[in-house]
Design a protein around this motif. Structure first.
Motif, PDB file in Angstrom:
ATOM      1  N   GLY A 289       0.826  -1.199   0.000  1.00 38.84           N
ATOM      2  CA  GLY A 289       0.000   0.000   0.000  1.00 38.84           C
ATOM      3  C   GLY A 289       0.859   1.246   0.000  1.00 38.84           C
ATOM      4  O   GLY A 289       1.960   1.262   0.568  1.00 38.84           O
ATOM      5  N   PHE A 290       0.360   2.302  -0.659  1.00 37.63           N
ATOM      6  CA  PHE A 290       1.141   3.543  -0.696  1.00 37.63           C
ATOM      7  C   PHE A 290       0.209   4.747  -0.685  1.00 37.63           C
ATOM      8  O   PHE A 290      -0.613   4.921  -1.574  1.00 37.63           O
ATOM      9  N   TYR A 291       0.368   5.600   0.338  1.00 37.29           N
ATOM     10  CA  TYR A 291      -0.356   6.869   0.458  1.00 37.29           C
ATOM     11  C   TYR A 291       0.675   7.960   0.701  1.00 37.29           C
ATOM     12  O   TYR A 291       1.248   8.063   1.786  1.00 37.29           O
ATOM     13  N   TRP A 292       0.920   8.768  -0.322  1.00 38.97           N
ATOM     14  CA  TRP A 292       1.984   9.772  -0.277  1.00 38.97           C
ATOM     15  C   TRP A 292       1.807  10.736   0.888  1.00 38.97           C
ATOM     16  O   TRP A 292       2.759  11.046   1.617  1.00 38.97           O
ATOM     17  N   GLY A 293       0.595  11.227   1.095  1.00 39.11           N
ATOM     18  CA  GLY A 293       0.363  12.207   2.148  1.00 39.11           C
ATOM     19  C   GLY A 293       0.658  11.676   3.535  1.00 39.11           C
ATOM     20  O   GLY A 293       0.987  12.448   4.449  1.00 39.11           O
ATOM     21  N   GLY A 294       0.569  10.366   3.724  1.00 34.56           N
ATOM     22  CA  GLY A 294       0.832   9.787   5.029  1.00 34.56           C
ATOM     23  C   GLY A 294       2.260   9.995   5.500  1.00 34.56           C
ATOM     24  O   GLY A 294       2.519  10.044   6.720  1.00 34.56           O
ATOM     25  N   TYR A 295       3.199  10.150   4.565  1.00 37.85           N
ATOM     26  CA  TYR A 295       4.604  10.339   4.941  1.00 37.85           C
ATOM     27  C   TYR A 295       4.840  11.682   5.633  1.00 37.85           C
ATOM     28  O   TYR A 295       5.836  11.856   6.328  1.00 37.85           O
ATOM     29  N   LEU A 296       3.923  12.632   5.447  1.00 35.51           N
ATOM     30  CA  LEU A 296       4.048  13.904   6.163  1.00 35.51           C
ATOM     31  C   LEU A 296       3.981  13.700   7.667  1.00 35.51           C
ATOM     32  O   LEU A 296       4.552  14.477   8.441  1.00 35.51           O
ATOM     33  N   ARG A 297       3.290  12.635   8.097  1.00 40.22           N
ATOM     34  CA  ARG A 297       3.103  12.389   9.518  1.00 40.22           C
ATOM     35  C   ARG A 297       4.170  11.478  10.113  1.00 40.22           C
ATOM     36  O   ARG A 297       4.661  11.735  11.213  1.00 40.22           O
ATOM     37  N   PHE A 298       4.544  10.383   9.394  1.00 46.19           N
ATOM     38  CA  PHE A 298       5.416   9.401  10.055  1.00 46.19           C
ATOM     39  C   PHE A 298       6.824   9.324   9.480  1.00 46.19           C
ATOM     40  O   PHE A 298       7.716   8.780  10.121  1.00 46.19           O
ATOM     41  N   ALA A 299       7.073   9.884   8.300  1.00 41.76           N
ATOM     42  CA  ALA A 299       8.434   9.880   7.744  1.00 41.76           C
ATOM     43  C   ALA A 299       8.617  11.067   6.807  1.00 41.76           C
ATOM     44  O   ALA A 299       8.887  10.895   5.615  1.00 41.76           O
ATOM     45  N   PRO A 300       8.469  12.296   7.318  1.00 42.39           N
ATOM     46  CA  PRO A 300       8.560  13.466   6.436  1.00 42.39           C
ATOM     47  C   PRO A 300       9.903  13.608   5.756  1.00 42.39           C
ATOM     48  O   PRO A 300       9.996  14.173   4.665  1.00 42.39           O
ATOM     49  N   GLN A 301      10.969  13.089   6.378  1.00 43.40           N
ATOM     50  CA  GLN A 301      12.292  13.224   5.766  1.00 43.40           C
ATOM     51  C   GLN A 301      12.384  12.446   4.453  1.00 43.40           C
ATOM     52  O   GLN A 301      13.060  12.881   3.508  1.00 43.40           O
ATOM     53  N   ALA A 302      11.697  11.309   4.354  1.00 37.20           N
ATOM     54  CA  ALA A 302      11.704  10.543   3.108  1.00 37.20           C
ATOM     55  C   ALA A 302      11.015  11.329   2.000  1.00 37.20           C
ATOM     56  O   ALA A 302      11.488  11.366   0.856  1.00 37.20           O
ATOM     57  N   LEU A 303       9.916  11.979   2.335  1.00 35.69           N
ATOM     58  CA  LEU A 303       9.194  12.785   1.356  1.00 35.69           C
ATOM     59  C   LEU A 303      10.027  13.983   0.924  1.00 35.69           C
ATOM     60  O   LEU A 303      10.110  14.305  -0.269  1.00 35.69           O
ATOM     61  N   THR A 304      10.675  14.632   1.885  1.00 37.02           N
ATOM     62  CA  THR A 304      11.489  15.810   1.573  1.00 37.02           C
ATOM     63  C   THR A 304      12.656  15.449   0.661  1.00 37.02           C
ATOM     64  O   THR A 304      12.944  16.152  -0.316  1.00 37.02           O
ATOM     65  N   GLN A 305      13.338  14.359   0.957  1.00 39.47           N
ATOM     66  CA  GLN A 305      14.457  13.922   0.115  1.00 39.47           C
ATOM     67  C   GLN A 305      14.000  13.594  -1.297  1.00 39.47           C
ATOM     68  O   GLN A 305      14.674  13.904  -2.285  1.00 39.47           O
ATOM     69  N   SER A 306      12.833  12.964  -1.403  1.00 47.45           N
ATOM     70  CA  SER A 306      12.286  12.633  -2.708  1.00 47.45           C
ATOM     71  C   SER A 306      12.001  13.892  -3.517  1.00 47.45           C
ATOM     72  O   SER A 306      12.364  13.985  -4.699  1.00 47.45           O
ATOM     73  N   LEU A 307      11.361  14.887  -2.900  1.00 51.78           N
ATOM     74  CA  LEU A 307      11.039  16.119  -3.611  1.00 51.78           C
ATOM     75  C   LEU A 307      12.299  16.883  -4.021  1.00 51.78           C
ATOM     76  O   LEU A 307      12.331  17.505  -5.097  1.00 51.78           O
ATOM     77  N   ARG A 308      13.330  16.837  -3.203  1.00 52.53           N
ATOM     78  CA  ARG A 308      14.591  17.486  -3.585  1.00 52.53           C
ATOM     79  C   ARG A 308      15.163  16.858  -4.845  1.00 52.53           C
ATOM     80  O   ARG A 308      15.645  17.554  -5.746  1.00 52.53           O
ATOM     81  N   GLN A 309      15.128  15.525  -4.911  1.00 52.52           N
ATOM     82  CA  GLN A 309      15.623  14.835  -6.097  1.00 52.52           C
ATOM     83  C   GLN A 309      14.798  15.218  -7.325  1.00 52.52           C
ATOM     84  O   GLN A 309      15.337  15.481  -8.413  1.00 52.52           O
ATOM     85  N   LEU A 310      13.480  15.269  -7.152  1.00 51.07           N
ATOM     86  CA  LEU A 310      12.600  15.608  -8.268  1.00 51.07           C
ATOM     87  C   LEU A 310      12.826  17.037  -8.745  1.00 51.07           C
ATOM     88  O   LEU A 310      12.823  17.297  -9.955  1.00 51.07           O
ATOM     89  N   LEU A 311      13.030  17.971  -7.826  1.00 52.55           N
ATOM     90  CA  LEU A 311      13.291  19.360  -8.228  1.00 52.55           C
ATOM     91  C   LEU A 311      14.629  19.470  -8.950  1.00 52.55           C
ATOM     92  O   LEU A 311      14.768  20.266  -9.892  1.00 52.55           O
TER      93      LEU A 311
END
Length: 323
Positions: free
Chosen positions: A256-278
């Motif tokens: 299962g994958f819910y992108w918004g959920g990472y804001l709550r339990f692993a925001p650093q993973a989301l932030t690193q991903s967005l940096r790579q994408l930018l």
């Protein structure tokens, strides 16, 4: 100000005149230039989304614009700064207040329309394929709904990660869009048997599924041993029931994958991903595909494009002209 709202779940949303909001502690007020639409907006209207703010609800989860005012205690951001936000609601309005820590400053070269089409679609596909499924170079990635908002980014990112990509979409026009994004093989879900077509191509190591329904069932049976199936959403309207015996026999994993959920339990993973994408965006390696750019007054019409699955890539609402 104008805001596209529902006053109760299940009703038809409408554009209403409402008071402009004031930012609270830790918030900023944004003058919104554009807002991306997502399938989740349709679920929000029906009251079926994972997050349910208390009505009245201003819809829109992906606004981009200028910071207009800082709330108490906010630092590191300045009025006039260009940002994009991921929020559960509030983006389809002329102004909105959002947590400052959800604001992502935009590169100078990124337009508001690109920003509003970028964060959720690319963020979902990148984090799902890298962090969750561990897609490896040389593996085969099967993308269902490959011409949709997230599906198209999965094709693009899968190719960038070195996978062989099989794209599934309805009709020649949508398959052409997936081909332009880099798909190696195309399957028309209207006229071809998905299971047989994927098996003929050797099967899939990773399945990216924002569709659900019968396509999930077919893809499951065409997945190679030790394959991984990413459950992204259910655009078909049908949540599949998973036969556990197939998972056992073929050593499969359903993730299962819910992108918004990472804001709550692993925001650093989301932030690193967005940096790579930018970084990829700055290099010119990825560009959002916006099939429809429409004014705030036509938001209901724009949502119908998502509901009927007539759009490709992203649908973006232009709230205010860029300066």
């Amino acid at each position: 100000m104008k805001a596209f709202q529902i006053t109760r779940f299940g009703e038809t949303p409408a554009l209403r005149d409402v008071p402009s909001p004031e930012p609270g502690p830790g918030e900023v007020r944004i003058r919104i230039a554009a807002c991306g639409l997502n399938f989740a907006d349709l679920l929000m209207i029906e009251g079926r989304y994972q997050e349910r703010p208390e009505p009245p609800v201003t819809l829109g989860m992906e606004p981009a614009g200028w910071i207009d005012k800082l709330g108490p205690g906010v630092g590191g951001l300045t009025p006039g700064q260009r940002v994009v936000v991921h929020a559960p609601s509030g983006g389809l309005a002329e102004y909105g207040c959002f947590p400052a820590d959800r604001c992502l400053p935009l590169p100078d070269e990124m337009s508001f329309e690109d920003a509003a089409a970028f964060q959720v679609a690319y963020g979902t596909s990148h984090l799902a394929l890298t962090h969750r499924a561990g897609l490896k170079r040389g593996e085969t990635l099967l993308v269902l709904g490959a011409a949709g908002g997230v599906g198209l980014t999965a094709v693009e990112i899968g190719k960038r990660l070195g996978a062989r990509v099989i794209a599934v979409a309805r009709g020649a026009d949508k398959l052409s869009v997936a081909c332009d994004a880099g798909a190696d093989h195309l399957i028309d879900s209207e006229s071809e048997d998905l299971r047989d077509a994927v098996r003929t191509l050797g099967g899939a190591d990773v399945v990216y599924d924002p569709v659900g329904g019968t396509q999930f069932d077919s893809a499951l049976r065409a997945t190679r041993p030790e394959g991984r199936i990413l459950v992204i959403g259910f655009a078909s309207g049908t949540v599949p029931q998973i036969p556990a015996n197939l998972l056992l026999v073929k050593n499969l994993s359903v993730l299962g994958f819910y992108w918004g959920g990472y804001l709550r339990f692993a925001p650093q993973a989301l932030t690193q991903s967005l940096r790579q994408l930018l970084d990829w965006y700055r290099e010119g390696g990825i560009r959002p595909h916006v099939s429809n750019l429409m004014p705030l007054e036509r938001t209901q019409e724009a949502l119908e494009l998502l509901r009927s699955r007539k759009s490709t890539g992203k649908v973006v609402i232009q709230v205010a002209p860029a300066e």
